[in-house]
Each structure stands twice: as C-alpha cells, then as structure tokens.
Design a protein around this motif. Sequence first.
Motif, PDB file in Angstrom:
ATOM      1  N   ARG A  93      -2.639   1.054  -6.476  1.00 58.98           N
ATOM      2  CA  ARG A  93      -1.476   0.834  -7.346  1.00 58.98           C
ATOM      3  C   ARG A  93      -0.526   2.027  -7.323  1.00 58.98           C
ATOM      4  O   ARG A  93       0.675   1.865  -7.448  1.00 58.98           O
ATOM      5  CB  ARG A  93      -1.927   0.591  -8.778  1.00 58.98           C
ATOM      6  N   LYS A  94      -1.088   3.216  -7.200  1.00 58.20           N
ATOM      7  CA  LYS A  94      -0.277   4.429  -7.196  1.00 58.20           C
ATOM      8  C   LYS A  94       0.313   4.730  -5.828  1.00 58.20           C
ATOM      9  O   LYS A  94       1.032   5.706  -5.662  1.00 58.20           O
ATOM     10  CB  LYS A  94      -1.110   5.614  -7.675  1.00 58.20           C
ATOM     11  N   ILE A 125     -12.615   0.049  -9.734  1.00 59.35           N
ATOM     12  CA  ILE A 125     -11.484   0.365 -10.604  1.00 59.35           C
ATOM     13  C   ILE A 125     -10.701   1.545 -10.042  1.00 59.35           C
ATOM     14  O   ILE A 125      -9.468   1.526 -10.003  1.00 59.35           O
ATOM     15  CB  ILE A 125     -11.974   0.632 -12.038  1.00 59.35           C
ATOM     16  N   ALA A 126     -11.395   2.567  -9.573  1.00 54.03           N
ATOM     17  CA  ALA A 126     -10.730   3.741  -8.996  1.00 54.03           C
ATOM     18  C   ALA A 126      -9.957   3.366  -7.732  1.00 54.03           C
ATOM     19  O   ALA A 126      -8.827   3.826  -7.527  1.00 54.03           O
ATOM     20  CB  ALA A 126     -11.755   4.831  -8.700  1.00 54.03           C
ATOM     21  N   ASP A 141     -11.010   2.529   0.346  1.00 51.38           N
ATOM     22  CA  ASP A 141     -10.670   1.647  -0.772  1.00 51.38           C
ATOM     23  C   ASP A 141     -10.733   0.181  -0.371  1.00 51.38           C
ATOM     24  O   ASP A 141     -11.266  -0.650  -1.114  1.00 51.38           O
ATOM     25  CB  ASP A 141      -9.281   1.978  -1.316  1.00 51.38           C
ATOM     26  N   GLN A 158      -8.666   0.443  -6.960  1.00 49.08           N
ATOM     27  CA  GLN A 158      -7.493  -0.322  -7.365  1.00 49.08           C
ATOM     28  C   GLN A 158      -6.395   0.600  -7.897  1.00 49.08           C
ATOM     29  O   GLN A 158      -5.215   0.419  -7.590  1.00 49.08           O
ATOM     30  CB  GLN A 158      -7.865  -1.352  -8.432  1.00 49.08           C
ATOM     31  N   GLU A 159      -6.777   1.573  -8.688  1.00 51.61           N
ATOM     32  CA  GLU A 159      -5.797   2.520  -9.237  1.00 51.61           C
ATOM     33  C   GLU A 159      -5.116   3.312  -8.122  1.00 51.61           C
ATOM     34  O   GLU A 159      -3.906   3.527  -8.155  1.00 51.61           O
ATOM     35  CB  GLU A 159      -6.458   3.470 -10.235  1.00 51.61           C
ATOM     36  N   ARG A 160      -5.899   3.763  -7.152  1.00 53.38           N
ATOM     37  CA  ARG A 160      -5.302   4.517  -6.045  1.00 53.38           C
ATOM     38  C   ARG A 160      -4.301   3.652  -5.289  1.00 53.38           C
ATOM     39  O   ARG A 160      -3.214   4.117  -4.920  1.00 53.38           O
ATOM     40  CB  ARG A 160      -6.387   5.035  -5.100  1.00 53.38           C
TER      41      ARG A 160
END
Length: 62
Positions: free
Chosen positions: A52-53, A45-46, A3, A48-50
């Motif tokens: 954030r989670k 985007i994926a 990431d 960033q989402e990972r």
Amino acid sequence: MRDIDIITKALKDAQAEVASYIEAGRGTQVTLERIMGILERDELIAAQERLRKGFGHLRLVK
C-alpha cells in the motif's frame, strides 16, 4: 520471503480451507476461524502495508 509470496501463500491457504469445508462438510464456524487466522497473520498484514505504501510494486509480466 517476498511480499507477493506471502500474499500468494495466504490466498492458497484460504482456498484450501474453503475446499476442506466443501469436501469434508466441516462446520462453518471452524472454517471462518481458520480463514480469519490466515488473514490476521502478522506477516500478511505487514506485506499488505508495504505494498500500500508503494514498496515492492507489483507489475504485470507477460
């Protein structure tokens, strides 16, 4: 690709677009479209989402 690598590549690509705009005097609209294309990449985007989670925590390395 990790990431952090995906995010770093996107930043590098966006910076290159800004540099191209400054150096070549390319149109603002073209530059904005290219930067938006970078920021809208599915892999970015994926990633960033990972992050954030809470997956793949970033940590400071001295």
